[in-house]
Design a protein around this motif. Structure first.
Motif, PDB file in Angstrom:
ATOM      1  N   ALA A   1     -14.462  12.050  37.495  1.00  0.00           N
ATOM      2  CA  ALA A   1     -13.921  11.653  36.203  1.00  0.00           C
ATOM      3  C   ALA A   1     -15.007  11.052  35.317  1.00  0.00           C
ATOM      4  CB  ALA A   1     -12.787  10.638  36.386  1.00  0.00           C
ATOM      5  N   ILE A   2     -14.789  11.163  34.014  1.00  0.00           N
ATOM      6  CA  ILE A   2     -15.691  10.570  33.043  1.00  0.00           C
ATOM      7  C   ILE A   2     -14.886  10.170  31.819  1.00  0.00           C
ATOM      8  CG2 ILE A   2     -16.234  12.816  32.059  1.00  0.00           C
ATOM      9  CD1 ILE A   2     -18.996  11.766  31.345  1.00  0.00           C
ATOM     10  N   MET A   3     -15.281   9.076  31.173  1.00  0.00           N
ATOM     11  CA  MET A   3     -14.583   8.646  29.967  1.00  0.00           C
ATOM     12  C   MET A   3     -15.179   9.300  28.716  1.00  0.00           C
ATOM     13  SD  MET A   3     -13.650   4.655  30.511  1.00  0.00           S
ATOM     14  CE  MET A   3     -12.551   4.123  31.848  1.00  0.00           C
ATOM     15  N   PHE A   4     -16.497   9.238  28.589  1.00  0.00           N
ATOM     16  CA  PHE A   4     -17.134   9.788  27.406  1.00  0.00           C
ATOM     17  C   PHE A   4     -18.315  10.651  27.810  1.00  0.00           C
ATOM     18  CE2 PHE A   4     -14.599   7.304  24.675  1.00  0.00           C
ATOM     19  CZ  PHE A   4     -14.473   6.051  25.245  1.00  0.00           C
ATOM     20  N   GLY A   5     -18.400  11.859  27.274  1.00  0.00           N
ATOM     21  CA  GLY A   5     -19.499  12.755  27.581  1.00  0.00           C
ATOM     22  C   GLY A   5     -20.178  13.229  26.327  1.00  0.00           C
ATOM     23  N   PRO A   6     -21.349  13.854  26.482  1.00  0.00           N
ATOM     24  CA  PRO A   6     -22.168  14.213  25.329  1.00  0.00           C
ATOM     25  C   PRO A   6     -21.731  15.485  24.616  1.00  0.00           C
ATOM     26  CG  PRO A   6     -23.261  14.836  27.346  1.00  0.00           C
ATOM     27  CD  PRO A   6     -22.011  14.113  27.752  1.00  0.00           C
ATOM     28  N   VAL A   7     -20.975  16.321  25.255  1.00  0.00           N
ATOM     29  CA  VAL A   7     -20.610  17.597  24.652  1.00  0.00           C
ATOM     30  C   VAL A   7     -19.102  17.799  24.760  1.00  0.00           C
ATOM     31  CG1 VAL A   7     -22.843  18.666  25.079  1.00  0.00           C
ATOM     32  CG2 VAL A   7     -21.042  18.836  26.808  1.00  0.00           C
ATOM     33  N   ARG A   8     -18.650  18.881  24.217  1.00  0.00           N
ATOM     34  CA  ARG A   8     -17.225  19.175  24.181  1.00  0.00           C
ATOM     35  C   ARG A   8     -16.672  19.333  25.590  1.00  0.00           C
ATOM     36  NH1 ARG A   8     -13.404  21.701  20.737  1.00  0.00           N
ATOM     37  NH2 ARG A   8     -12.073  23.207  21.760  1.00  0.00           N
ATOM     38  N   PRO A   9     -15.701  18.526  25.954  1.00  0.00           N
ATOM     39  CA  PRO A   9     -15.091  18.650  27.282  1.00  0.00           C
ATOM     40  C   PRO A   9     -14.120  19.814  27.328  1.00  0.00           C
ATOM     41  CG  PRO A   9     -13.975  16.952  26.017  1.00  0.00           C
ATOM     42  CD  PRO A   9     -15.097  17.442  25.170  1.00  0.00           C
ATOM     43  N   PRO A  10     -13.721  20.255  28.547  1.00  0.00           N
ATOM     44  CA  PRO A  10     -14.051  19.662  29.845  1.00  0.00           C
ATOM     45  C   PRO A  10     -15.406  20.130  30.360  1.00  0.00           C
ATOM     46  CG  PRO A  10     -12.531  21.493  30.130  1.00  0.00           C
ATOM     47  CD  PRO A  10     -12.724  21.331  28.654  1.00  0.00           C
ATOM     48  N   TYR A  11     -15.980  19.343  31.277  1.00  0.00           N
ATOM     49  CA  TYR A  11     -17.346  19.566  31.711  1.00  0.00           C
ATOM     50  C   TYR A  11     -17.416  20.179  33.107  1.00  0.00           C
ATOM     51  CZ  TYR A  11     -17.572  15.839  28.237  1.00  0.00           C
ATOM     52  OH  TYR A  11     -17.404  15.075  27.113  1.00  0.00           O
ATOM     53  N   SER A  12     -18.362  21.050  33.287  1.00  0.00           N
ATOM     54  CA  SER A  12     -18.556  21.677  34.593  1.00  0.00           C
ATOM     55  C   SER A  12     -19.781  21.131  35.323  1.00  0.00           C
ATOM     56  CB  SER A  12     -18.696  23.187  34.438  1.00  0.00           C
ATOM     57  OG  SER A  12     -19.835  23.498  33.649  1.00  0.00           O
ATOM     58  N   GLN A  13     -20.570  20.298  34.654  1.00  0.00           N
ATOM     59  CA  GLN A  13     -21.799  19.794  35.267  1.00  0.00           C
ATOM     60  C   GLN A  13     -21.527  18.520  36.054  1.00  0.00           C
ATOM     61  OE1 GLN A  13     -21.170  20.309  32.032  1.00  0.00           O
ATOM     62  NE2 GLN A  13     -22.928  21.183  30.953  1.00  0.00           N
ATOM     63  N   PRO A  14     -21.805  18.512  37.320  1.00  0.00           N
ATOM     64  CA  PRO A  14     -21.485  17.330  38.128  1.00  0.00           C
ATOM     65  C   PRO A  14     -22.239  16.082  37.710  1.00  0.00           C
ATOM     66  CG  PRO A  14     -22.790  18.915  39.387  1.00  0.00           C
ATOM     67  CD  PRO A  14     -22.379  19.599  38.120  1.00  0.00           C
ATOM     68  N   TYR A  15     -23.451  16.231  37.162  1.00  0.00           N
ATOM     69  CA  TYR A  15     -24.226  15.051  36.807  1.00  0.00           C
ATOM     70  C   TYR A  15     -23.620  14.281  35.637  1.00  0.00           C
ATOM     71  CZ  TYR A  15     -26.229  18.037  33.145  1.00  0.00           C
ATOM     72  OH  TYR A  15     -26.403  18.864  32.076  1.00  0.00           O
ATOM     73  N   LEU A  16     -22.703  14.895  34.905  1.00  0.00           N
ATOM     74  CA  LEU A  16     -22.069  14.204  33.780  1.00  0.00           C
ATOM     75  C   LEU A  16     -20.980  13.231  34.228  1.00  0.00           C
ATOM     76  CD1 LEU A  16     -21.711  17.066  31.145  1.00  0.00           C
ATOM     77  CD2 LEU A  16     -23.330  15.165  31.123  1.00  0.00           C
ATOM     78  N   TYR A  17     -20.498  13.394  35.421  1.00  0.00           N
ATOM     79  CA  TYR A  17     -19.342  12.605  35.851  1.00  0.00           C
ATOM     80  C   TYR A  17     -19.770  11.262  36.430  1.00  0.00           C
ATOM     81  CZ  TYR A  17     -16.314  16.464  34.834  1.00  0.00           C
ATOM     82  OH  TYR A  17     -15.615  17.433  34.170  1.00  0.00           O
ATOM     83  N   GLU A  18     -19.069  10.222  35.982  1.00  0.00           N
ATOM     84  CA  GLU A  18     -19.402   8.855  36.346  1.00  0.00           C
ATOM     85  C   GLU A  18     -18.727   8.415  37.641  1.00  0.00           C
ATOM     86  OE1 GLU A  18     -19.442   6.200  32.534  1.00  0.00           O
ATOM     87  OE2 GLU A  18     -17.844   7.661  32.334  1.00  0.00           O
ATOM     88  N   TYR A  19     -17.540   8.909  37.872  1.00  0.00           N
ATOM     89  CA  TYR A  19     -16.727   8.403  38.977  1.00  0.00           C
ATOM     90  C   TYR A  19     -16.372   9.550  39.921  1.00  0.00           C
ATOM     91  CZ  TYR A  19     -16.191   4.865  35.369  1.00  0.00           C
ATOM     92  OH  TYR A  19     -16.436   3.941  34.392  1.00  0.00           O
ATOM     93  N   TRP A  20     -16.409   9.228  41.214  1.00  0.00           N
ATOM     94  CA  TRP A  20     -16.134  10.228  42.234  1.00  0.00           C
ATOM     95  C   TRP A  20     -15.217   9.652  43.305  1.00  0.00           C
ATOM     96  CZ3 TRP A  20     -18.043  15.245  42.205  1.00  0.00           C
ATOM     97  CH2 TRP A  20     -18.999  15.511  41.212  1.00  0.00           C
ATOM     98  N   GLY A  21     -14.344  10.516  43.811  1.00  0.00           N
ATOM     99  CA  GLY A  21     -13.549  10.127  44.958  1.00  0.00           C
ATOM    100  C   GLY A  21     -14.313  10.354  46.250  1.00  0.00           C
ATOM    101  N   GLN A  22     -13.674  10.005  47.356  1.00  0.00           N
ATOM    102  CA  GLN A  22     -14.312  10.139  48.665  1.00  0.00           C
ATOM    103  C   GLN A  22     -14.267  11.562  49.204  1.00  0.00           C
ATOM    104  OE1 GLN A  22     -16.038   7.645  50.334  1.00  0.00           O
ATOM    105  NE2 GLN A  22     -15.820   6.774  48.292  1.00  0.00           N
TER     106      GLN A  22
END
Length: 127
Positions: free
Chosen positions: A98-119
């Motif tokens: 999940a991510i709250m704010f990203g640099p480009v038009r969502p939704p995003y496919s790049q994993p490095y953009l995501y801030e939060y991850w589950g287990q």
């Protein structure tokens, strides 16, 4: 702090279906763009599907769009991933991100953009 809790993984046979869930708190759910990724043994993490915070746009890996569906349920604060016609190639650990704010038009496919991850939740497709 945003916590993501995945569930729904398991062992299924080829051709079966499975539904994964990713739940977070009601407080943050509507602020999050969310996605599913997966990682098979010995392979890099790969994009599966993503959805915007209000559910108006989705994005899928080209190879999965005909079998997988992502959606979000507001009352449950949950993002779902329906997986149909599963094959051995779908065996992997599935992660919610999940991510709250990203640099480009969502939704995003790049994993490095995501801030939060589950287990992660294990999906095994085996006969």
């Amino acid at each position: 702090q945003v916590q993501l809790v995945e569930s729904g993984g398991g062992v299924v046979q080829p051709g079966d279906s499975l539904r994964l869930s990713c739940t977070t708190s009601q407080r943050v759910f509507s602020t999050l763009h969310m996605a599913w990724f997966r990682q098979a043994p010995g392979k890099e993490r790969e994009f599966v599907a993503a959805i915007t915070r209000n559910g108006d746009r989705t994005n899928y890996a080209d190879s999965l769009k005909r079998r997988f569906t992502i959606w979000r349920g507001s009352p449950e604060n949950t993002v779902y991933l329906q997986m149909d016609s599963l094959g051995s190639e779908d065996t992997a650990i599935y992660y919610c991100a999940a991510i709250m704010f990203g640099p480009v038009r969502p939704p995003y496919s790049q994993p490095y953009l995501y801030e939060y991850w589950g287990q992660g939740t294990q999906v095994t497709v085996s006969s």
